[in-house]
Design an enzyme around this catalytic site. Structure first.
Site, PDB file in Angstrom:
ATOM      1  N   ARG A 110      70.327  21.668  30.932  1.00  0.00           N
ATOM      2  CA  ARG A 110      70.877  20.520  30.211  1.00  0.00           C
ATOM      3  C   ARG A 110      70.757  20.828  28.728  1.00  0.00           C
ATOM      4  O   ARG A 110      69.655  21.108  28.230  1.00  0.00           O
ATOM      5  CB  ARG A 110      70.096  19.247  30.545  1.00  0.00           C
ATOM      6  CG  ARG A 110      70.451  18.044  29.665  1.00  0.00           C
ATOM      7  CD  ARG A 110      69.467  16.930  29.930  1.00  0.00           C
ATOM      8  NE  ARG A 110      69.682  15.718  29.163  1.00  0.00           N
ATOM      9  CZ  ARG A 110      69.146  15.462  27.976  1.00  0.00           C
ATOM     10  NH1 ARG A 110      68.392  16.356  27.369  1.00  0.00           N
ATOM     11  NH2 ARG A 110      69.359  14.303  27.382  1.00  0.00           N
ATOM     12  N   ASP A 140      70.424  19.738  25.353  1.00  0.00           N
ATOM     13  CA  ASP A 140      70.033  18.513  24.662  1.00  0.00           C
ATOM     14  C   ASP A 140      70.739  18.398  23.308  1.00  0.00           C
ATOM     15  O   ASP A 140      70.869  19.386  22.578  1.00  0.00           O
ATOM     16  CB  ASP A 140      68.507  18.545  24.446  1.00  0.00           C
ATOM     17  CG  ASP A 140      67.986  17.290  23.802  1.00  0.00           C
ATOM     18  OD1 ASP A 140      68.056  16.231  24.430  1.00  0.00           O
ATOM     19  OD2 ASP A 140      67.513  17.373  22.640  1.00  0.00           O
ATOM     20  N   TYR A 177      75.078  18.158  17.546  1.00  0.00           N
ATOM     21  CA  TYR A 177      74.539  18.130  16.179  1.00  0.00           C
ATOM     22  C   TYR A 177      74.121  19.495  15.632  1.00  0.00           C
ATOM     23  O   TYR A 177      73.381  19.571  14.646  1.00  0.00           O
ATOM     24  CB  TYR A 177      73.322  17.186  16.131  1.00  0.00           C
ATOM     25  CG  TYR A 177      73.529  15.900  16.886  1.00  0.00           C
ATOM     26  CD1 TYR A 177      74.461  14.969  16.434  1.00  0.00           C
ATOM     27  CD2 TYR A 177      72.827  15.615  18.051  1.00  0.00           C
ATOM     28  CE1 TYR A 177      74.684  13.790  17.133  1.00  0.00           C
ATOM     29  CE2 TYR A 177      73.040  14.443  18.748  1.00  0.00           C
ATOM     30  CZ  TYR A 177      73.967  13.540  18.288  1.00  0.00           C
ATOM     31  OH  TYR A 177      74.189  12.377  18.973  1.00  0.00           O
ATOM     32  N   LEU A 178      74.565  20.573  16.267  1.00  0.00           N
ATOM     33  CA  LEU A 178      74.002  21.883  15.918  1.00  0.00           C
ATOM     34  C   LEU A 178      74.303  22.336  14.489  1.00  0.00           C
ATOM     35  O   LEU A 178      73.486  22.970  13.853  1.00  0.00           O
ATOM     36  CB  LEU A 178      74.510  22.958  16.889  1.00  0.00           C
ATOM     37  CG  LEU A 178      74.257  22.711  18.381  1.00  0.00           C
ATOM     38  CD1 LEU A 178      74.650  23.941  19.187  1.00  0.00           C
ATOM     39  CD2 LEU A 178      72.802  22.348  18.654  1.00  0.00           C
ATOM     40  N   GLU A 220      74.681  17.290  26.878  1.00  0.00           N
ATOM     41  CA  GLU A 220      74.268  15.932  26.533  1.00  0.00           C
ATOM     42  C   GLU A 220      74.952  15.585  25.214  1.00  0.00           C
ATOM     43  O   GLU A 220      74.451  15.870  24.132  1.00  0.00           O
ATOM     44  CB  GLU A 220      72.748  15.814  26.375  1.00  0.00           C
ATOM     45  CG  GLU A 220      72.318  14.370  26.312  1.00  0.00           C
ATOM     46  CD  GLU A 220      71.427  13.985  25.135  1.00  0.00           C
ATOM     47  OE1 GLU A 220      71.031  12.817  25.063  1.00  0.00           O
ATOM     48  OE2 GLU A 220      71.117  14.830  24.277  1.00  0.00           O
TER      49      GLU A 220
HETATM   50  C1  NOJ Z   1      67.830  13.492  23.633  1.00  0.00           C
HETATM   51  C2  NOJ Z   1      66.741  13.163  24.612  1.00  0.00           C
HETATM   52  O1  NOJ Z   1      67.298  12.601  25.764  1.00  0.00           O
HETATM   53  C3  NOJ Z   1      65.786  12.211  23.929  1.00  0.00           C
HETATM   54  O2  NOJ Z   1      64.790  11.779  24.830  1.00  0.00           O
HETATM   55  C4  NOJ Z   1      65.182  12.872  22.725  1.00  0.00           C
HETATM   56  O3  NOJ Z   1      64.353  11.964  22.037  1.00  0.00           O
HETATM   57  C5  NOJ Z   1      66.291  13.363  21.781  1.00  0.00           C
HETATM   58  N1  NOJ Z   1      67.252  14.148  22.476  1.00  0.00           N
HETATM   59  C6  NOJ Z   1      65.726  14.193  20.670  1.00  0.00           C
HETATM   60  O4  NOJ Z   1      65.246  15.403  21.198  1.00  0.00           O
END
Ligand code: NOJ
Length: 577
Positions: free
Chosen positions: A204, A206, A210-211, A248
């Site tokens: 996944r 994350d 925003y990279l 995500e």
């Molecule tokens: C997305 C994650 O789902 C979240 O839990 C986290 O706080 C942020 N990314 C920042 O890493």
């Protein structure tokens, strides 16, 4: 109906279960869940019928953002176990046919990561310093929004050691990596190779939008990010088989769909905007919000898939709704200001729906039949509650409730040692609400969910079919077809608290007798005229319209049991033929 599924697209037919190692089961008795405990609970997950596990970050970390603040990409947090315990877990999961998805947190590290500690001490302009994003003034990239708006007022924080500001899209202890530096990419690819090399099936990605940072832009969804993803995908495809990348990207459908590229970026992406609309449709008793957002969602080629969810470890995000919709959601689902955080609602599924069993069933019936792969959040299969008095999003991350024993069967430690208190309130407390109790009740939510998962997994059409909405003559009823290679499924759902009736134009299926999929019940034959259906409050049907014009083989007219205990299903060999 299920046939042999091509291994390379396993995520199309998957039912994903999201869990936190820390919250699942404590095998070592120190109050914190670990890999030993999780491995012991694999049989439970196999019985539930899910096919893939998504593990929240379990890497070394100061845990100031529950592990999304990584300080070492190549190891396991000592509280959760060792690398060899992880490997054993992975082997055991695979032995049971369960895929494992882990987290690749690319955008940022912890400020405790050695790379950041080195960067802040290195001279400006050096290769080491350049691992992160620095500035002499906090006015750069002013158009980028602040995401954790309850905690941060700026995306820049002053570092007294570096004597410069560093950039962070999330907490100030999570500096963003500098993707303009090729050495960053190389470091992250090593982490990719490490975990995929161990046999992890999916990653996944994350916070993927925003990279990169570019002046004059929102610093989200930039073309450079897509170029990076193509490179990552090429890298993975060149070295590994049948792996999956999941984006995500909390974005509108069109922007989220961009993370598939032209089939050369991610295999899956979360569909964020559908989630709040399921809740508002249910409260408004109107199918419009769901139909509307799915009509704005681009259709996907066969190799790609949306990931759908109702709740997860974060707040129920209200970023991808209009201001009016957000006000509405807050008013109806979070009157208590404690239930709100950032731009969202920090509650679990059951409390959000007032613990209303039929509503919980209906919304799961939608989750499991709308186009995409469903993601189930741990504990929601038994209707666990939350604790809005815990800080941040910790209220939806309390220990899994296994039994009425000490600490809900989660841990043998003293209650005071637990990483978070077990829910013990009078409605959702572990004493009455737990796996063991629900395994013994044939009609429990857990057994109902097992049936739903099994029914979903019997039909590839849910994961692979196309979707067509029907114009029903009643807006309180949502109706859609899922058209598959060898079956058509009709889903009809009453979003209202009152009984409803609907007439559907099903003339093209005239002569077919629909079979209700979950219970195996035969319904009246479809004629050329309107097909009338009635429902109790929040009732829903999944009908197989069969292409062979005969009831499917799994249908057994002798068995009309709506809820079957664990291990049985309409096609179980133990039931009369
Ligand atoms: C997305 C994650 O789902 C979240 O839990 C986290 O706080 C942020 N990314 C920042 O890493």
């Amino acid at each position: 109906m299920s046939t042999d599924k091509p291994a390379e697209r396993w995520y199309k037919d998957a039912v994903i279960y999201e869990l936190h190692v820390r919250a699942f089961h404590d095998g070592k008795g120190d109050g914190v869940g670990d890999f030993v405990g999780l491995t012991r609970k694999l049989d439970y997950l196999q019985d539930l019928g899910v096919s893939a596990l998504w593990l929240l970050p379990f890497y070394p970390s100061p845990l100031r953002d529950d592990g999304y603040d990584i300080s070492d990409y190549f190891d396991v947090h000592p509280s959760y176990g060792t690398l060899s315990e992880f490997k054993r877990f992975l082997r055991e999961a695979h032995r049971r046919g369960l895929k494992v998805i882990t987290e690749l947190v690319l955008n940022h590290t912890s400020d405790q990561h050695a790379l950041f500690q080195r960067a802040r001490r290195a001279p400006p302009g050096s290769r080491e310093r350049d691992f992160y994003v620095w500035s002499d003034s906090p006015s750069k990239y002013a158009e980028a929004r602040v995401i954790f708006k309850d905690f941060e007022s700026s995306n820049w924080t002053w570092d007294p050691v570096a004597k410069a500001y560093y950039w962070h899209r999330f907490y100030s202890h999570q500096p963003d990596l500098n993707f303009d530096n090729p050495a960053v990419l190389r470091h992250l690819l090593k982490a990719v190779d490490f975990w995929l090399g161990l046999g992890v099936d999916g990653l996944r990605l994350d916070a993927i939008p925003y990279l990169f940072e570019r002046e004059g832009s929102s610093c989200e969804n930039l073309p450079e990010t897509h170029a990076f993803l193509k490179e990552l995908r090429r890298h993975v495809d060149a070295r590994f088989k049948d792996r999956m990348l999941l984006a995500e990207a909390n974005q509108w459908p069109e922007d989220a769909a961009a993370y598939f590229g032209s089939g050369d970026e991610c295999h899956m992406a979360f569909h964020f905007p559908i989630m709040p609309r399921l809740f508002s449709a249910l409260h408004m008793e109107d199918c419009f919000p769901i139909v509307d957002i799915l009509k704005q969602t681009p259709a996907l080629p066969d190799a790609l898939q949306w990931a759908l969810f109702l709740r997860n470890h974060d707040e129920l995000t209200l970023e991808m709704v209009t201001d009016e919709e957000r006000d509405y959601m807050y008013r109806v689902y979070a009157m208590d200001p404690r239930a709100r955080i950032n731009l969202g609602i920090r509650r679990r599924l059951a409390p959000l729906l007032g613990n209303h069993r039929r509503k919980i069933e209906l919304i799961n019936g939608l989750l499991f039949s709308l186009p995409g792969t469903p993601v189930l959040y741990y504990g929601d299969e038994i209707g666990m509650g939350d604790n809005i008095y815990l800080g941040d999003r910790n209220g939806v991350r309390t220990p899994m409730q296994w039994s009425a024993d000490r600490n809900g069967g989660f841990s043998q430690a003293d209650a005071a040692r637990l990483y978070a208190p077990v829910n013990a309130d009078s409605v959702y407390g572990y004493q009455g609400l737990n796996v063991e109790a629900q395994e013994q009740q044939p009609c429990s939510l857990l057994n109902w969910m097992r049936q739903l998962v099994a029914a979903r997994r019997r039909h590839d059409t849910f994961g692979r079919g196309s979707t067509e909405f029907l114009d029903a003559d009643n807006r309180r009823v949502l109706a859609y077809f899922r058209h598959g290679a060898d079956d058509d499924i009709l889903v009809v759902a009453n979003l209202s608290q009152k009984a409803q009736a609907v007439e559907l134009a099903l003339g093209r299926y005239a002569g077919i007798q629909p079979v209700e999929i979950v219970g195996g019940t035969l319904f009246p034959r479809i004629g050329v005229g309107p097909y009338a259906l009635s429902f109790g409050p929040y009732g829903f049907y999944w009908f197989s319209l069969g292409c062979g014009r005969r009831p499917p083989a799994w249908r057994n007219p002798e068995v009309q049991v709506p809820f079957l205990p664990k291990g049985t299903s309409p096609e179980s060999p133990g039931l009369p033929a």
